[in-house]
Design an enzyme around this catalytic site. Sequence first.
Site, PDB file in Angstrom:
ATOM      1  N   SER A  60       0.959  -1.036   0.043  1.00  0.00           N
ATOM      2  CA  SER A  60      -0.036  -0.075  -0.005  1.00  0.00           C
ATOM      3  C   SER A  60       0.784   1.304  -0.060  1.00  0.00           C
ATOM      4  O   SER A  60       0.274   2.334  -0.341  1.00  0.00           O
ATOM      5  CB  SER A  60      -0.977  -0.001   0.984  1.00  0.00           C
ATOM      6  OG  SER A  60      -0.133  -0.168   2.392  1.00  0.00           O
TER       7      SER A  60
ATOM      8  N   HIS B 246      -5.448  -3.496  -2.134  1.00  0.00           N
ATOM      9  CA  HIS B 246      -5.013  -2.441  -3.400  1.00  0.00           C
ATOM     10  C   HIS B 246      -5.185  -3.107  -4.495  1.00  0.00           C
ATOM     11  O   HIS B 246      -4.821  -2.361  -5.527  1.00  0.00           O
ATOM     12  CB  HIS B 246      -3.644  -1.776  -2.944  1.00  0.00           C
ATOM     13  CG  HIS B 246      -3.668  -0.654  -1.830  1.00  0.00           C
ATOM     14  ND1 HIS B 246      -4.425   0.483  -2.474  1.00  0.00           N
ATOM     15  CD2 HIS B 246      -3.503  -0.530  -0.551  1.00  0.00           C
ATOM     16  CE1 HIS B 246      -4.319   1.394  -1.207  1.00  0.00           C
ATOM     17  NE2 HIS B 246      -3.959   0.725  -0.361  1.00  0.00           N
TER      18      HIS B 246
ATOM     19  N   LYS C 265     -12.016   0.368  -1.100  1.00  0.00           N
ATOM     20  CA  LYS C 265     -11.090   1.163  -2.114  1.00  0.00           C
ATOM     21  C   LYS C 265     -11.772   1.290  -3.492  1.00  0.00           C
ATOM     22  O   LYS C 265     -12.658   1.807  -3.591  1.00  0.00           O
ATOM     23  CB  LYS C 265      -9.709   0.629  -2.071  1.00  0.00           C
ATOM     24  CG  LYS C 265      -8.956   0.816  -0.601  1.00  0.00           C
ATOM     25  CD  LYS C 265      -7.938   0.059  -0.390  1.00  0.00           C
ATOM     26  CE  LYS C 265      -7.004   0.698   0.893  1.00  0.00           C
ATOM     27  NZ  LYS C 265      -6.347  -0.435   1.762  1.00  0.00           N
TER      28      LYS C 265
HETATM   29  C1  LIG Z   1      -6.438  -0.640   3.151  1.00  0.00           C
HETATM   30  C2  LIG Z   1      -6.147  -1.880   3.344  1.00  0.00           C
HETATM   31  C3  LIG Z   1      -6.524  -2.849   4.317  1.00  0.00           C
HETATM   32  C4  LIG Z   1      -7.836  -2.421   5.044  1.00  0.00           C
HETATM   33  O1  LIG Z   1      -8.727  -2.313   4.353  1.00  0.00           O
HETATM   34  P1  LIG Z   1     -10.112  -1.349   4.786  1.00  0.00           P
HETATM   35  O2  LIG Z   1     -11.340  -2.012   4.152  1.00  0.00           O
HETATM   36  O3  LIG Z   1      -9.809  -0.033   4.532  1.00  0.00           O
HETATM   37  O4  LIG Z   1     -10.371  -1.809   6.456  1.00  0.00           O
HETATM   38  C5  LIG Z   1      -6.065  -3.966   4.461  1.00  0.00           C
HETATM   39  N1  LIG Z   1      -4.836  -4.603   3.918  1.00  0.00           N
HETATM   40  C6  LIG Z   1      -4.189  -3.586   2.798  1.00  0.00           C
HETATM   41  C7  LIG Z   1      -2.868  -3.918   2.174  1.00  0.00           C
HETATM   42  C8  LIG Z   1      -4.845  -2.207   2.652  1.00  0.00           C
HETATM   43  O5  LIG Z   1      -4.156  -1.431   1.855  1.00  0.00           O
END
Ligand SMILES: *Cc1c(COP(=O)(O)O)cnc(C)c1O
Length: 413
Positions: free
Chosen positions: A195, A223, A254
Site C-alpha cells: 500500500s 489494493h 477502495k
Molecule cells: C487498506 C488496506 C486494508 C484495510 O482495508 P479497509 O477495508 O480499509 O479496512 C488491508 N490491507 C491492505 C494492504 C490495505 O491497503
Amino acid sequence: MSTATTLPEPTASKRPQLAHLTAVLDDLRAKGTFFRLRVLDDQQAPVCHYDGREVINLASNNYLGLCNHPKLIEAALEATRTLGVGSGAVRTIAGTMKIHMELEEKIAAFKGVEACVVFQSGFTANAGTVSSILGKEDFILSDELNHASIIDGARLSRAKIKVFRHKDVAHAEELLKEVQNEPGRKLIITDGVFSMDGDIGPIPALCDLADKYGAIMMVDDAHASGVLGRNGRGSVSHFGCTDRVDIQVGTLSKAIGALGGYVCGSRDLIDYLYHRARPFLFSTSHPPSVAATCMAAFDLLEAEPERIDRLWANAKYFQDQLRSAGFNIGGITTPATETPITPIIIGDGRATMDFSRALFDQGLMATGIAFPTVAEGKGRIRCIMTSEHTKPQIDKALEILTATAKKTGVGLA
Ligand SMILES: *Cc1c(COP(=O)(O)O)cnc(C)c1O
C-alpha cells in the site's frame, strides 16, 4: 433552591492521567509530523473541496470513481428504502440478511472460489482471519511491509512471527527451513499490492514455497481488488494462482467504493470463520445499503472494464511525467511502483509533511506519509491516480508538483 456549591469542572488538560499522550503529541509537533485531519466538504472526486479549498485530489483510494457512481447510489437508496438502515445484530445471532449472503455468493463467483465471507472492513477481515486460523504452536512468515491489520492479526494469534525482507523469497525460504521440523503449521502471508510503495508481491514464487513446505498461502489484495487481474479480480488472478492460494482477502473500501472486507477460499475455511473469527462473531454486520452498493460495484466491474483501462493509462502517464521531471518515485532505496499507487519519496518526516502542506496551498491534495506509517527516513507523498482524472487535471497536478519542488528544494532527485 440548591445551596450546594458547584465545583469547577476539572479541565482535561489539568488531569495528569493522560499526560504521557500529551508528551507524545508534543514530540510530534517538535518533529514537524503532527497533523490535523483534512476535512472533505463535498464528495470524494478528482476535484473536490478539503477545508474549504478546491483541490485536485490525488489522495483517495477511489481508484475507479465508484464512491459516488449513480448506479451505486441508487442501489444503496433502494436497499435502504426496502430493507432499512441497519442489520440489527451480529451475523451469528440475527444480523445475517439475504443481501449479505447474495453479496458473498457474488464475490465467490467473481473470484472463482468456493465461498466468501464479508467482514465490516478489510482490517477486520485480515485481523479476524489470521488470529483465528492459527495458535501459539504455529508460525507466520510475513513480508516486512505487510499491512498493519496482518501484523495485528498475527500478534493476536500468538503464533511465532518470522518477518522476511521485503519480497525476498530466498529469505522467506531460509526462515521456513529454520522451523521446517517444528510441529506447528506455517502460514506465508503477503500483500498482493503493497500500500505504501505500490509494488506487487512475488505471489507465484511464494506459492512455490508454500507448496514445497506445505505452508498455508494467504494474500491480502486490498489494493489489487478492482485494479489488477481480469476485470479487477486481483493479483492472485493476475498471476493465475487462484488454485494455489488458500486464503484471499480483499477490500470493498477502495476500488469498490463503499466499505468492507472479504475472505475467499474453500467452503470449510469460510464455515470455520463463521464460527471463530471474532469480528464476525462480535461486531454487527453491514447495513443493507453497503451490501447493495457492493453488489452494484461488482456488476460494474464486469460491465465497464474500460474504467480499469483508464486507471492504468492515467497512472502510466502520471508516472512517466514524474520520472522525466526528475522525481524519485521509488526504485532507488525503496521499491519501484508497479501500480497506480505513486510514492514521491522525500525521506525526512518534517520535509514530507511541509511539502504536502505546500502542495495543498497550491491546490493539490497529496498526503504526506511519515513514521510510523512508513519507516523512519522513508517519508513520502503518496499519490493515487484514478480512472476519473482528466488529462488537464493530471497536467495541472504535475505543474503544481514541479513548481513546489523547485520552490522548496525537495522532491526532485
Ligand atoms: C487498506 C488496506 C486494508 C484495510 O482495508 P479497509 O477495508 O480499509 O479496512 C488491508 N490491507 C491492505 C494492504 C490495505 O491497503
